[in-house]
Write a protein that holds these residues in place. Structure first.
Motif, PDB file in Angstrom:
ATOM      1  N   ALA A   9      29.743  48.130  41.371  1.00 49.28           N
ATOM      2  CA  ALA A   9      30.295  48.523  40.078  1.00 49.28           C
ATOM      3  C   ALA A   9      31.436  49.525  40.240  1.00 49.28           C
ATOM      4  CB  ALA A   9      29.200  49.116  39.206  1.00 49.28           C
ATOM      5  N   TRP A  10      32.321  49.512  39.245  1.00 48.45           N
ATOM      6  CA  TRP A  10      33.416  50.471  39.146  1.00 48.45           C
ATOM      7  C   TRP A  10      33.351  51.131  37.774  1.00 48.45           C
ATOM      8  CZ3 TRP A  10      37.531  51.155  42.776  1.00 48.45           C
ATOM      9  CH2 TRP A  10      37.472  50.287  43.878  1.00 48.45           C
ATOM     10  N   SER A  11      33.605  52.441  37.721  1.00 45.66           N
ATOM     11  CA  SER A  11      33.741  53.141  36.452  1.00 45.66           C
ATOM     12  C   SER A  11      35.177  53.610  36.301  1.00 45.66           C
ATOM     13  CB  SER A  11      32.797  54.346  36.385  1.00 45.66           C
ATOM     14  OG  SER A  11      31.467  53.924  36.174  1.00 45.66           O
ATOM     15  N   SER A  12      35.700  53.486  35.087  1.00 47.27           N
ATOM     16  CA  SER A  12      37.091  53.872  34.871  1.00 47.27           C
ATOM     17  C   SER A  12      37.286  54.336  33.438  1.00 47.27           C
ATOM     18  CB  SER A  12      38.027  52.693  35.160  1.00 47.27           C
ATOM     19  OG  SER A  12      37.779  51.639  34.250  1.00 47.27           O
ATOM     20  N   ARG A  13      38.406  54.966  33.202  1.00 45.21           N
ATOM     21  CA  ARG A  13      38.745  55.448  31.869  1.00 45.21           C
ATOM     22  C   ARG A  13      39.494  54.388  31.057  1.00 45.21           C
ATOM     23  NH1 ARG A  13      41.902  60.758  33.242  1.00 45.21           N
ATOM     24  NH2 ARG A  13      41.625  61.258  31.017  1.00 45.21           N
ATOM     25  N   ALA A  14      39.956  53.354  31.750  1.00 48.86           N
ATOM     26  CA  ALA A  14      40.649  52.256  31.073  1.00 48.86           C
ATOM     27  C   ALA A  14      40.526  51.004  31.931  1.00 48.86           C
ATOM     28  CB  ALA A  14      42.113  52.596  30.836  1.00 48.86           C
ATOM     29  N   VAL A  15      40.626  49.866  31.277  1.00 48.08           N
ATOM     30  CA  VAL A  15      40.569  48.567  31.962  1.00 48.08           C
ATOM     31  C   VAL A  15      41.724  47.700  31.467  1.00 48.08           C
ATOM     32  CG1 VAL A  15      39.288  46.382  32.165  1.00 48.08           C
ATOM     33  CG2 VAL A  15      38.092  48.567  32.433  1.00 48.08           C
ATOM     34  N   ILE A  16      42.389  47.033  32.394  1.00 43.97           N
ATOM     35  CA  ILE A  16      43.360  45.992  32.054  1.00 43.97           C
ATOM     36  C   ILE A  16      42.782  44.667  32.522  1.00 43.97           C
ATOM     37  CG2 ILE A  16      45.663  45.046  32.455  1.00 43.97           C
ATOM     38  CD1 ILE A  16      46.656  47.885  32.913  1.00 43.97           C
ATOM     39  N   SER A  17      42.559  43.762  31.579  1.00 46.27           N
ATOM     40  CA  SER A  17      42.063  42.431  31.934  1.00 46.27           C
ATOM     41  C   SER A  17      43.262  41.507  32.093  1.00 46.27           C
ATOM     42  CB  SER A  17      41.129  41.898  30.846  1.00 46.27           C
ATOM     43  OG  SER A  17      40.632  40.626  31.201  1.00 46.27           O
ATOM     44  N   ALA A  18      43.401  40.927  33.283  1.00 50.71           N
ATOM     45  CA  ALA A  18      44.556  40.069  33.602  1.00 50.71           C
ATOM     46  C   ALA A  18      44.088  38.833  34.363  1.00 50.71           C
ATOM     47  CB  ALA A  18      45.576  40.859  34.411  1.00 50.71           C
ATOM     48  N   THR A  19      43.036  38.201  33.866  1.00 48.95           N
ATOM     49  CA  THR A  19      42.411  37.087  34.571  1.00 48.95           C
ATOM     50  C   THR A  19      43.044  35.740  34.278  1.00 48.95           C
ATOM     51  OG1 THR A  19      40.774  37.065  32.795  1.00 48.95           O
ATOM     52  CG2 THR A  19      40.159  38.197  34.823  1.00 48.95           C
ATOM     53  N   GLY A  20      43.962  35.684  33.312  1.00 48.71           N
ATOM     54  CA  GLY A  20      44.661  34.445  33.041  1.00 48.71           C
ATOM     55  C   GLY A  20      43.770  33.349  32.468  1.00 48.71           C
ATOM     56  N   THR A  21      44.161  32.105  32.730  1.00 45.16           N
ATOM     57  CA  THR A  21      43.473  30.949  32.151  1.00 45.16           C
ATOM     58  C   THR A  21      43.096  29.880  33.165  1.00 45.16           C
ATOM     59  OG1 THR A  21      45.566  29.810  31.685  1.00 45.16           O
ATOM     60  CG2 THR A  21      44.716  31.269  29.963  1.00 45.16           C
ATOM     61  N   TRP A  22      43.656  29.928  34.365  1.00 43.17           N
ATOM     62  CA  TRP A  22      43.511  28.837  35.334  1.00 43.17           C
ATOM     63  C   TRP A  22      42.061  28.519  35.654  1.00 43.17           C
ATOM     64  CZ3 TRP A  22      47.184  25.549  36.902  1.00 43.17           C
ATOM     65  CH2 TRP A  22      46.940  24.740  38.026  1.00 43.17           C
ATOM     66  N   SER A  23      41.197  29.514  35.607  1.00 45.87           N
ATOM     67  CA  SER A  23      39.787  29.286  35.954  1.00 45.87           C
ATOM     68  C   SER A  23      38.985  28.697  34.803  1.00 45.87           C
ATOM     69  CB  SER A  23      39.130  30.598  36.405  1.00 45.87           C
ATOM     70  OG  SER A  23      39.105  31.545  35.346  1.00 45.87           O
ATOM     71  N   ARG A  24      39.642  28.452  33.655  1.00 44.85           N
ATOM     72  CA  ARG A  24      38.935  27.855  32.513  1.00 44.85           C
ATOM     73  C   ARG A  24      39.665  26.618  32.014  1.00 44.85           C
ATOM     74  NH1 ARG A  24      37.236  30.514  27.374  1.00 44.85           N
ATOM     75  NH2 ARG A  24      36.107  28.544  27.278  1.00 44.85           N
ATOM     76  N   PRO A  25      39.694  25.550  32.812  1.00 41.67           N
ATOM     77  CA  PRO A  25      40.334  24.312  32.351  1.00 41.67           C
ATOM     78  C   PRO A  25      39.598  23.729  31.158  1.00 41.67           C
ATOM     79  CG  PRO A  25      39.095  23.945  34.379  1.00 41.67           C
ATOM     80  CD  PRO A  25      39.112  25.422  34.168  1.00 41.67           C
TER      81      PRO A  25
END
Length: 358
Positions: free
Chosen positions: A119-135
């Motif tokens: 696990a990671w703890s942070s004060r902010a998260v940027i989600s940048a996972t795109g779409t390619w893994s969900r055809p």
């Protein structure tokens, strides 16, 4: 053990790297978690003949121009992968592989990112996972009964795998047109689309698409009428292979069929075409399952945002999923600006600077 940092970026493709560049410039402590084993994001899984819509100089991430590819006006996917790997090294971005985020949770004043390796703890998260893994493949009668091969865009590699076969390509967007053009010479091709294909003018490439997307966003922000930008003139970029196949009469679209049988596709009037394989070029959905614990998705499946910032969770930013997270943000040239805005928003918020004082 839970590791701690200011910002966790989920996804190490082009959007994640652009975010990392700006976070580095702002002096924030951050980590980029990438589910892939190698650099390059989705580009490393593209079909062999895929090329960019734009010249290299117009397909660059912030801070580093993509070098031209010798002998190519429009670089291929392998050139993009090499560029992204070099970009990551040049800016010493802290990418952790292979680390797959499984859930983002609220944890008091922090966000906790659970992964398959801790696990990671942070004060902010940027989600940048795109779409390619969900055809996405549409529901159609008989699809589970069809005995031939069924591939999605993500699984297609080259025409040699299907040479001499009866192939149906489904989809009237850029991937459908490009893959149909790729197959037009070596297979018995049927190209099925929901609507008649709409080609952009031959001189329009990614440079014009980005300019139009930016102008459209500016108009919407200013309350002017939505002209739909360049999309009002067409949907398919006539890259050279598509243009050549179209002009030689090899790209002739048929209306979408209504059902599948064990060996064929069939239309409403009972016209039937035998098929050995179907390639579904039917798009993607945002890969957002890791954000499910936050309970932010609307009934339409998206997470409401203002810019890149999630409306229901200001510590979360979404980057690179399409125009709803920044004009042309799913493109190399377009992701830089929303990445910068997300990084600066996070920097100001962590520093405690009120929005009206910026």
């Amino acid at each position: 053990m839970t590791r701690r940092t200011d910002v966790v970026v989920i996804g190490g493709g082009q959007a994640g790297l652009a975010a990392g560049y700006h976070l580095r410039r702002l002096g924030l402590d951050f980590a980029i978690l990438d589910a892939q084993a190698e650099p390059g994001g989705a580009w490393q899984h593209a079909w062999d003949s895929l090329h960019l819509f734009s010249p290299a100089a117009y397909s660059s991430l912030p801070g580093r121009l993509m070098p031209p590819q010798p002998g190519e006006t429009y670089p291929d996917a392998a050139h993009v992968v090499a560029y992204l790997a070099d970009y990551e090294q040049r800016y010493e971005l802290p990418v952790h592989r292979s680390v797959r985020a499984t859930g983002v949770h609220r944890d008091g004043e922090l966000l906790r990112v659970e992964t398959d390796s801790g696990a990671w703890s942070s004060r902010a998260v940027i989600s940048a996972t795109g779409t390619w893994s969900r055809p996405f493949v549409p529901t159609i009668a008989g699809r589970t009964e069809f005995q031939g091969a069924q591939l999605h865009t993500v699984e297609y590699r080259n025409a040699s795998e299907l040479a001499g076969k009866k192939v149906v390509v489904v989809g009237g967007g850029n991937s459908g047109a490009q893959i149909a053009a790729d197959l037009a010479h070596d297979t018995d091709l049927t190209w099925a689309t929901l609507r008649e294909p709409r080609y952009l003018a031959d001189d329009i490439d990614g440079r014009a698409l980005f300019d139009h997307a930016t102008a459209r966003r500016r108009a919407l922000d200013e309350g002017r009428t939505d002209t739909r930008g360049v999309a009002s003139f067409g949907e398919i970029v006539a890259v050279p292979p598509v243009r050549e196949a179209r002009d030689s009469g090899l790209l002739k679209a048929q209306p979408m069929f209504t059902r599948l049988t064990r060996t064929a596709v069939t239309w409403a009037d009972d016209t039937t075409v035998e098929a050995d394989a179907i390639i579904w070029c039917t798009g993607f959905r945002p890969a957002l399952s890791h954000l499910a614990p936050l309970g932010l998705r609307s009934p339409r499946g998206r997470i409401p945002t203002i810019g890149t910032q999630a409306v229901g969770e200001p510590r979360l930013h979404l980057l690179g999923y399409g125009d709803w997270t920044g004009p042309a943000s799913a493109t190399l040239i377009g992701v830089g600006r929303p990445a910068r805005e997300a990084a600066h928003e996070i920097h100001h918020r962590l520093a405690g600077v009120p929005r009206h004082c910026r």
